[in-house]
Scaffold this motif. Structure first.
Motif, PDB file in Angstrom:
ATOM      1  N   MET A 154     -12.527  33.192 -19.871  1.00 25.91           N
ATOM      2  CA  MET A 154     -12.622  33.064 -21.318  1.00 25.91           C
ATOM      3  C   MET A 154     -13.569  34.086 -21.959  1.00 25.91           C
ATOM      4  O   MET A 154     -13.224  34.749 -22.923  1.00 25.91           O
ATOM      5  N   THR A 204      -3.738  24.702 -22.010  1.00 22.92           N
ATOM      6  CA  THR A 204      -4.572  25.627 -21.243  1.00 22.92           C
ATOM      7  C   THR A 204      -5.502  24.862 -20.294  1.00 22.92           C
ATOM      8  O   THR A 204      -5.730  25.308 -19.172  1.00 22.92           O
ATOM      9  N   THR A 205      -6.010  23.721 -20.757  1.00 19.39           N
ATOM     10  CA  THR A 205      -6.879  22.923 -19.879  1.00 19.39           C
ATOM     11  C   THR A 205      -6.106  22.474 -18.646  1.00 19.39           C
ATOM     12  O   THR A 205      -6.590  22.561 -17.517  1.00 19.39           O
ATOM     13  N   PRO A 210     -11.732  22.190 -15.486  1.00 19.79           N
ATOM     14  CA  PRO A 210     -12.133  23.529 -15.937  1.00 19.79           C
ATOM     15  C   PRO A 210     -13.260  23.352 -16.958  1.00 19.79           C
ATOM     16  O   PRO A 210     -13.006  23.175 -18.142  1.00 19.79           O
ATOM     17  N   SER A 222     -16.107  20.922 -29.844  1.00 24.63           N
ATOM     18  CA  SER A 222     -15.486  21.255 -31.122  1.00 24.63           C
ATOM     19  C   SER A 222     -14.779  20.065 -31.769  1.00 24.63           C
ATOM     20  O   SER A 222     -14.589  20.056 -32.972  1.00 24.63           O
ATOM     21  N   ILE A 249      -4.878  23.654 -26.608  1.00 30.61           N
ATOM     22  CA  ILE A 249      -6.063  23.275 -25.821  1.00 30.61           C
ATOM     23  C   ILE A 249      -5.630  22.451 -24.622  1.00 30.61           C
ATOM     24  O   ILE A 249      -6.040  22.694 -23.483  1.00 30.61           O
ATOM     25  N   ALA A 266      -6.936  29.960 -24.965  1.00 39.59           N
ATOM     26  CA  ALA A 266      -7.680  28.699 -25.039  1.00 39.59           C
ATOM     27  C   ALA A 266      -8.758  28.782 -26.110  1.00 39.59           C
ATOM     28  O   ALA A 266      -8.923  27.874 -26.924  1.00 39.59           O
ATOM     29  N   TYR A 267      -9.466  29.894 -26.119  1.00 40.22           N
ATOM     30  CA  TYR A 267     -10.543  30.065 -27.089  1.00 40.22           C
ATOM     31  C   TYR A 267     -10.004  30.037 -28.522  1.00 40.22           C
ATOM     32  O   TYR A 267     -10.535  29.334 -29.379  1.00 40.22           O
ATOM     33  N   ALA A 277      -6.644  31.090 -14.410  1.00 35.11           N
ATOM     34  CA  ALA A 277      -6.325  30.433 -15.672  1.00 35.11           C
ATOM     35  C   ALA A 277      -7.199  30.979 -16.789  1.00 35.11           C
ATOM     36  O   ALA A 277      -7.444  30.323 -17.781  1.00 35.11           O
ATOM     37  N   ILE A 333     -16.246  23.309 -24.325  1.00 38.16           N
ATOM     38  CA  ILE A 333     -16.064  23.891 -25.654  1.00 38.16           C
ATOM     39  C   ILE A 333     -15.152  23.011 -26.492  1.00 38.16           C
ATOM     40  O   ILE A 333     -15.452  22.679 -27.638  1.00 38.16           O
ATOM     41  N   ALA A 334     -14.038  22.611 -25.878  1.00 44.52           N
ATOM     42  CA  ALA A 334     -13.080  21.803 -26.610  1.00 44.52           C
ATOM     43  C   ALA A 334     -13.707  20.482 -27.037  1.00 44.52           C
ATOM     44  O   ALA A 334     -13.571  20.032 -28.176  1.00 44.52           O
ATOM     45  N   LEU A 387     -15.842  24.918 -18.508  1.00 39.07           N
ATOM     46  CA  LEU A 387     -16.206  25.659 -19.725  1.00 39.07           C
ATOM     47  C   LEU A 387     -15.227  25.385 -20.866  1.00 39.07           C
ATOM     48  O   LEU A 387     -15.628  25.020 -21.977  1.00 39.07           O
ATOM     49  N   ILE A 388     -13.924  25.498 -20.582  1.00 39.84           N
ATOM     50  CA  ILE A 388     -12.912  25.208 -21.597  1.00 39.84           C
ATOM     51  C   ILE A 388     -13.117  23.794 -22.116  1.00 39.84           C
ATOM     52  O   ILE A 388     -13.107  23.527 -23.311  1.00 39.84           O
ATOM     53  N   PHE A 389     -13.348  22.897 -21.168  1.00 36.62           N
ATOM     54  CA  PHE A 389     -13.443  21.497 -21.532  1.00 36.62           C
ATOM     55  C   PHE A 389     -14.672  21.216 -22.390  1.00 36.62           C
ATOM     56  O   PHE A 389     -14.604  20.493 -23.370  1.00 36.62           O
ATOM     57  N   ILE A 410      -9.092  26.584 -29.465  1.00 37.23           N
ATOM     58  CA  ILE A 410     -10.244  25.756 -29.801  1.00 37.23           C
ATOM     59  C   ILE A 410     -10.765  26.110 -31.191  1.00 37.23           C
ATOM     60  O   ILE A 410     -11.044  25.230 -32.000  1.00 37.23           O
TER      61      ILE A 410
END
Lengths: 326, 316
Positions: A267, A297-298, B158, B168, A294, A282-283, A264, B164-165, B160-162, A286
């Motif tokens: 990043m 992708t999560t 997940p 932010s 977001i 995803a980046y 997935a 960051i989100a 890292l994604i989480f 965000i």
């Protein structure tokens, strides 16, 4: 077996629903106005109102969530002319595309990156680990372990930039990576992915080398290995059939989860090399506060991790006869 | 005759026979491990650098926020003057392109941020993980089920994604506290799982039964009987969680959601240096090496500690 599978799948669906709910609540409730963020910076007030109605932000949160989940299986129509087909993971107003289309579009890159890196790190990591274990305590073992520790301590983006500096800029062996589809030109595909593969594999190979070394040392000291040697089996058979098979089973678990996580999107690697994968999506989502992206992708990332866990548990019983489903 | 005080008549006691406490034994083992001593030396060095940052920058003469237009070449788009990114007697590790800020000062303050956030996050993880792990392991039943499910859930996020989100969308507040809370919040299940396992193995030991028979209540059994006997693995995993957190903090800063500029952070410096990697490689190499050395040092030390506590384990 079927009961076990049904139970596990029910648990997977449960976990995904909870992750979906938590993510949903955080990203639709915390921001002051998701519509403004979803719509982007260059958005007129009328457009914001329209987006708000389309996203259903005028309804209570639980109802929005219900609509979202149902949409995944049944598709949705958001206002005039915006069709969000099955599976509908929301609509990215900033990209003017359904989130699912964006995900599908990017998945190939992330999968290419993950699979290539995985092949590389498995070969290097396991070879180093097993050689180290069989030569435990020698200078070779110590050198290899220092190398793996160094490699494991280097941040991914630092490795990426060092590779770019030395391989691309100074030695000029490879071009600056630019993603090419596999179907389009397999050679260009591979040569552009070499650096990202090495970057990712450097970290994972080091971890796998240390892990497989430890596993192998532990296994080779088991009494049944002595039995195998005592009954006169060639050393090769002892190591490969009796040692490695037992030593590798725990590594399968970890491999499944690592690969699941990477499918997935990696990043950082994707961002540094500018690869258009899920991680990059995803980046960007965000950075631009594109909530539907977001969320999508999560969820996809969680899906891969949870599914990888399930697959690992199922495969485990095949490779390790001592394990039974319960 | 005061025989006991004279060396000639003193009983021949071998020094090894003197009782050594378990912590003393562990400490001796760590001291004999060259890799651990190397790691410890680097940790001490960076801790000293972080603590004395204001003093060091005073000696150096540049605050991390001072611009120095004289150190950069305006005609060349702001590339540092001189070799190796402008390393000179004035700027010990060179300057940043465009702004001319002193890299030594920024790296020194970056050490402060990196260590502060990662250690605080580990403390949060250890506190939450220990309490919930003990509760789950000791009580079992639905308490264990509930806590274990939460841990499973957090570990399948997940992260890292989480992270960051989450950062932010959070309202602007104290970024350092937010980072600590989020990193600690995602890190505790890893400690919690270990504590739970340990708690299950010690809860039926005789001394725990004895305490229970003696009338000790839940909290007293958990924290006064069980906890002291499982501190060793907690310490090991806490030490090994520090490099993970240093990496995560740097990654978050690298991705633009760490501490806010102009506060210096290693990850953020590397991110800013990305567009300069070809013309001014020292700009990313210096913070990169700092990051590498601290992560390596904590890993070496943590590994040595684990081996010292469990010598026959010899894992990894």
């Amino acid at each position: 077996m079927i009961v076990y599978l049904a139970k596990r799948i029910a648990a997977v669906v449960g976990i995904l629903l909870v992750i979906c709910a938590v993510t949903f609540v955080i990203f639709y409730v915390v921001p002051s106005d998701p519509a403004i963020q979803a719509c982007g910076k260059t958005c007129t007030p009328e457009r914001v109102a329209e987006v708000r109605a389309q996203m259903g932000l005028d309804k209570p949160v639980w109802e929005q969530f219900g609509v979202y989940v149902v949409g995944i299986f049944a598709g949705r129509t958001l206002g005039a002319g915006i069709e969000c087909g099955i599976p509908c993971f929301g609509f990215s107003y900033q990209n003017s595309l359904p989130v699912w289309d964006l995900l599908v579009d990017r998945l190939g890159t992330s999968v290419s990156l993950a699979i290539g890196a995985a092949v590389l790190w498995l070969i290097v990591g396991l070879t180093v680990g097993i050689i180290s274990a069989l030569r435990q305590g020698t200078a070779l073992d110590r050198t290899l372990m220092i190398a793996t520790l160094t490699s494991a301590s280097l941040p991914v983006y630092f490795v990426a930039m060092l590779l770019l500096l030395f391989v691309v800029r100074i030695a000029e062996i490879l071009p600056y990576p630019a993603y090419v589809e596999l179907a389009e030109d397999p050679v260009a595909w591979a040569s552009n992915l070499i650096l990202p593969w090495f970057t990712l594999a450097a970290l994972y190979a080091a971890m796998y080398a240390r892990l497989s070394r430890a596993q192998m040392i532990e296994t080779m000291s088991e009494p049944y290995i002595r039995t195998a040697r005592a009954k006169g089996l060639p050393e090769r058979t002892v190591v490969v059939k009796h040692g490695m098979r037992a030593a590798m089973t725990p590594i399968v678990t970890i491999f499944g989860m690592d690969l699941g996580g990477l499918l997935a999107g990696a990043m950082i690697t994707e961002t540094v090399f500018g690869l258009p994968g899920i991680g990059r999506l995803a980046y960007d989502g965000i950075v631009k506060a594109d909530q539907p992206v977001i969320l999508g992708t999560t969820l996809l990332a969680a899906f891969f991790i949870v599914i990888a866990n399930l697959v690992v548990d199922l495969v485990y019983a095949v490779i390790d006869p001592r394990v039974r489903y319960s | 005759m005061t025989a006991l005080s004279t060396p000639e008549t003193a009983p021949p006691v071998a020094p090894a026979a003197t009782g050594r406490s378990p912590s003393r034994l562990i400490w001796d083992r760590i001291r004999r491990d060259r890799a651990a001593v190397f790691g410890m030396a680097i940790i001490v060095l960076f801790v000293v650098i972080a603590v004395t940052a204001p003093l060091l920058t005073m000696i150096n003469g540049w605050s991390p926020y001072d611009f120095d237009p004289s150190a950069i070449d305006k005609k060349l788009a702001g590339v540092p003057k001189g070799i190796l990114g402008g390393i000179s007697a004035e700027h010990w590790l060179g300057v940043e392109p465009v702004s001319g800020r002193d890299i030594f000062s920024r790296v020194v303050y970056g050490a402060q941020i990196s260590l502060l956030i990662s250690v605080l996050a580990v403390i949060v993880s250890v506190l939450v993980g220990t309490v919930l792990g003990l509760l789950a392991g000791y009580f079992g039943g639905w308490i264990d089920a509930a806590i274990s499910r939460v841990m499973d859930l957090l570990m399948s996020f997940p992260s890292l994604i989480f992270m960051i989100a989450l950062i932010s969308v959070m309202p602007d507040g104290n970024r350092i506290l937010l980072l600590v809370a989020i990193m600690g919040g995602f890190g505790w299940p890893y400690i919690g799982r270990i504590v739970r396992g340990q708690a299950i193995t010690v809860k039926h030991r005789e001394y725990v039964d004895a305490a229970r028979v003696g009338g000790a209540m839940g909290p007293s059994i958990l924290f006064r009987e069980m906890l002291p006997n499982i501190t060793a693995p907690i310490l090991v995993y806490a030490t090994l969680a520090i490099p993970t957190n240093i990496g995560t903090e740097a990654a978050l800063s690298f991705l633009g959601v760490g501490v806010r500029p102009p506060t210096a952070s290693w990850g953020q410096m590397i991110q800013e240096s990305m567009v300069w990697y070809e013309v001014d490689p020292m700009y990313f190499i210096i913070p990169g090496i700092c990051l590498f050395l601290t992560v390596l040092a904590f890993t070496l030390f943590g590994d040595a500690m684990r081996d010292a506590i469990d010598p026959k384990g010899g894992r990894r």
